[in-house]
Design a protein around this motif. Structure first.
Motif, PDB file in Angstrom:
ATOM      1  N   ALA A 179       1.402   6.879  -6.682  1.00 40.24           N
ATOM      2  CA  ALA A 179       0.235   7.733  -6.944  1.00 40.24           C
ATOM      3  C   ALA A 179       0.601   9.205  -6.747  1.00 40.24           C
ATOM      4  CB  ALA A 179      -0.920   7.334  -6.022  1.00 40.24           C
ATOM      5  N   LEU A 211       0.825  -1.210   0.000  1.00 35.46           N
ATOM      6  CA  LEU A 211       0.000   0.000   0.000  1.00 35.46           C
ATOM      7  C   LEU A 211       0.861   1.262   0.000  1.00 35.46           C
ATOM      8  CD1 LEU A 211      -2.767  -1.102   2.546  1.00 35.46           C
ATOM      9  CD2 LEU A 211      -2.928  -1.015   0.048  1.00 35.46           C
ATOM     10  N   ALA A 224       0.810   4.116  -2.885  1.00 31.25           N
ATOM     11  CA  ALA A 224       0.588   5.522  -2.528  1.00 31.25           C
ATOM     12  C   ALA A 224       1.736   6.393  -3.013  1.00 31.25           C
ATOM     13  CB  ALA A 224       0.420   5.647  -1.008  1.00 31.25           C
ATOM     14  N   SER A 225       2.952   5.896  -2.891  1.00 30.05           N
ATOM     15  CA  SER A 225       4.128   6.648  -3.325  1.00 30.05           C
ATOM     16  C   SER A 225       4.075   6.945  -4.820  1.00 30.05           C
ATOM     17  CB  SER A 225       5.391   5.848  -2.988  1.00 30.05           C
ATOM     18  OG  SER A 225       6.526   6.439  -3.582  1.00 30.05           O
TER      19      SER A 225
END
Length: 592
Positions: free
Chosen positions: A237, A230, A234-235
């Protein structure tokens, strides 16, 4: 009073004894259920795994070689990519080789220590690889979102510190798994429902309550894997949102880089999350997912990074082109063919030798194929000795194809020439198969030693798994021995080459010869005190093997211990070395 004290201490003594029994590991080996029980599917998977394995190693080593060789690939991204390729190459050694051997053996077993070792390195390298992807995501974030600070933040010192941290993280992650499993008692079932050792299957076999260990494992592997996954998504994104308003060229490059990394993330963390977030549920897809995670995934990194990264592809082309030009410049071969002087210039002797070689050749092939057919057909010839004897016959039959057919053709032609490539190919297979026969004789000597001197341990020591492992080892040894051979006929100083050849062929041949003689000498001494019948059979067995040893190693020592001196007898010895057939002198009643 003393009786009362003993009575009061009795519960404590019994509890201590129960704890001692509970923490003792009776199981010494685990039986692996394998990936499937279907012979046809096993054969298909064996071929697939072998192909993947032969692609994984060269692919990852090519990435490492390219990054180390090209001065244009010094950025931190390529530093981490080289380490990722190294981890993938190392990771492929944990499961694939053993899986290939197990496909060829009936009983798939792994020792308790071997299981723990495999489990440790599986999580050590796998955990290190997961953390390395986190580090690479951080590197991409700084490069794309903080480009002005990139050289300051991602300096060489930081890169090495991050690399050390991820290796330590992988070690800590793995040692926690191993430490808890080593405390578990295994005193009953020993069948693992998989093709390798992993934590969930091993814990299920423990004969005690494993709730705490399962909880630790879910947190140490499952939750950690999920959080990393996750965090990485997220990184990337954030990176994609940041580059949304940038120039078209920069956006395209960032998008290409991030897409590649996201593919790697899904390929690695997807199966890991499936396996370790709910590790103790028996699902039919577990083996398939494990197969993908341990065998297929290490192939993905070289494929993705070479096909999607334009800089790596361009660098590979430059490095390979430079290497080819350097080799062509330094080792330019003007000679395209070699003229063979032949065994003799006398027409009469040539005719006689032609007839002899033809007779030998027509005996060698059918004879060796008859031995192979007999061993394969007779259910009574399943002992390790006959397994090795069948392989010796196969090597002899293959060896006879290298020199004899061409020699027969050359006897009938006036101009005896061989192309440069043909010469190199002949040289390679001559040493590949010849070295294989030498190493196989060493293996057969070990087999005879165990059978005669340690008969009670024979079935345990020389089990099918050991036989296949020895066979695989000698084939690899043959390949290494043959691939480093070079020719003398060169327009440069060949002192180093000659030295390598003396050690690779001459000294090695001599040491194997002495080792074999010593082995049979020990066997002879061991049988001196046995019964007359046993002594007679052992003497017959060892005598036959010693004849074989002198036939193959005598000419080999003569030729390769002083390879660059010209002796009149060289051709005769070379002729006997290339035409003697070893499997015919192996008796069919060697089993004492």
């Amino acid at each position: 009073m003393e009786e009362l004290e003993i009575t009061s201490l009795l519960p404590d003594i019994l509890q201590a004894e129960e704890m001692k029994i509970e923490n003792s590991t009776v199981v010494t080996e685990f039986i692996l259920a394998g990936l499937t029980q279907s012979q046809n599917i096993q054969l298909l998977i064996f071929v697939l795994v072998l192909i993947f394995y032969l692609i994984i190693l060269p692919g990852n080593f090519l990435i490492i070689f390219t990054i180390r060789s090209d001065p244009g690939l010094t950025a931190p991204l390529y530093f981490f990519l080289g380490n990722l390729a190294f981890l993938d190459a190392s990771y492929s050694f944990i499961v694939a080789p053993r899986m290939l051997v197990d496909f060829l053996s009936e009983k798939k077993v792994i020792s308790y220590r071997g299981c723990i070792t495999q489990l440790f390195f599986l999580h050590f390298l796998g955990g290190g690889e997961g953390l390395l992807l986190v580090v690479m995501a951080f590197d991409r974030y700084v490069a794309i979102c903080r480009p002005l600070h990139y050289s300051t933040v991602m300096n060489p010192r930081t890169c090495y510190a991050l690399l050390l941290a991820l290796w330590l993280g992988g070690f800590v992650h793995s040692i926690i798994q191993v430490a808890f499993i080593l405390r578990l008692p295994f005193c009953g079932p020993n069948r693992l429902d998989n093709f390798f050792c992993d934590v969930p299957q091993v814990i299920k076999l423990a004969c005690t309550d494993t709730f705490v260990v399962e909880l630790v494992m879910v947190f140490n592997s499952g939750l950690l894997t999920l959080l990393c996954f996750l965090g990485l998504l997220a990184s990337y994104a954030v990176i994609l949102c940041h580059v949304r308003g940038s120039a078209s060229e920069g956006k395209s490059k960032a998008l290409s880089t991030c897409t590649t990394h996201v593919i790697i993330i899904f390929l690695m963390f997807g199966p890991a999350i499936f396996i370790y977030t709910c590790p103790f549920r028996a699902l039919s897809a577990n083996k398939v997912v494990s197969f993908f995670h341990t065998v297929i995934f290490p192939l993905m990194n070289p494929v993705i990074y070479t096909l999607r990264n334009q800089e790596v592809k361009a660098s590979m082309r430059r490095v390979l082109s430079r290497h080819a030009e350097r080799m062509e410049h330094e080792n330019s071969t003007v000679v395209t063919e070699f003229i063979l002087a032949g065994l003799t210039q006398s027409q009469n002797i040539q005719l006689l030798v032609f007839v002899l070689v033809l007779i030998f050749y027509l005996i060698i092939l059918p004879g060796n194929f008859l031995i192979i057919f007999t061993i394969r057909s007779d259910p009574g010839l399943t002992a390790p000795l006959y397994f090795f004897l069948g392989n010796l016959a196969f090597l002899d039959a293959s060896y006879s194809f290298i020199v004899a057919p061409r020699m027969l053709v050359d006897f009938l032609s006036e101009k005896k020439v061989i192309s440069y490539r043909g010469c190199i190919i002949q040289l390679f297979f001559l040493h590949f198969l010849g070295g294989g026969e030498g190493l196989l004789l060493v293996v057969m000597a070990s087999d005879r030693y165990v059978a005669i001197c340690r008969p009670l341990h024979y079935s345990t020591v020389m089990n099918p798994r050991t036989c296949y492992a020895l066979l695989l080892a000698l084939w690899l040894g043959d390949f290494v021995h043959s691939i480093i051979q070079v020719i003398k006929l060169a327009c440069t100083d060949t002192f180093v080459v000659e030295l390598v050849m003396v050690f690779n062929s001459g000294l090695l041949t001599l040491l194997c010869f002495l080792r074999l003689l010593a082995s049979y000498a020990v066997t002879f001494c061991r049988e001196c005190g046995s019964s007359f019948e046993g002594k007679s059979k052992a003497v017959s067995t060892c005598t036959t093997h010693i004849i074989v040893i002198f036939l193959i190693f005598g000419p080999g020592i003569f030729i390769y211990t002083c390879p660059f001196r010209a002796f009149p007898a060289d051709k005769v010895v070379g002729f006997s070395l290339s035409h003697c057939n070893l499997s015919f002198v192996e008796p069919c009643d060697l089993y004492p």
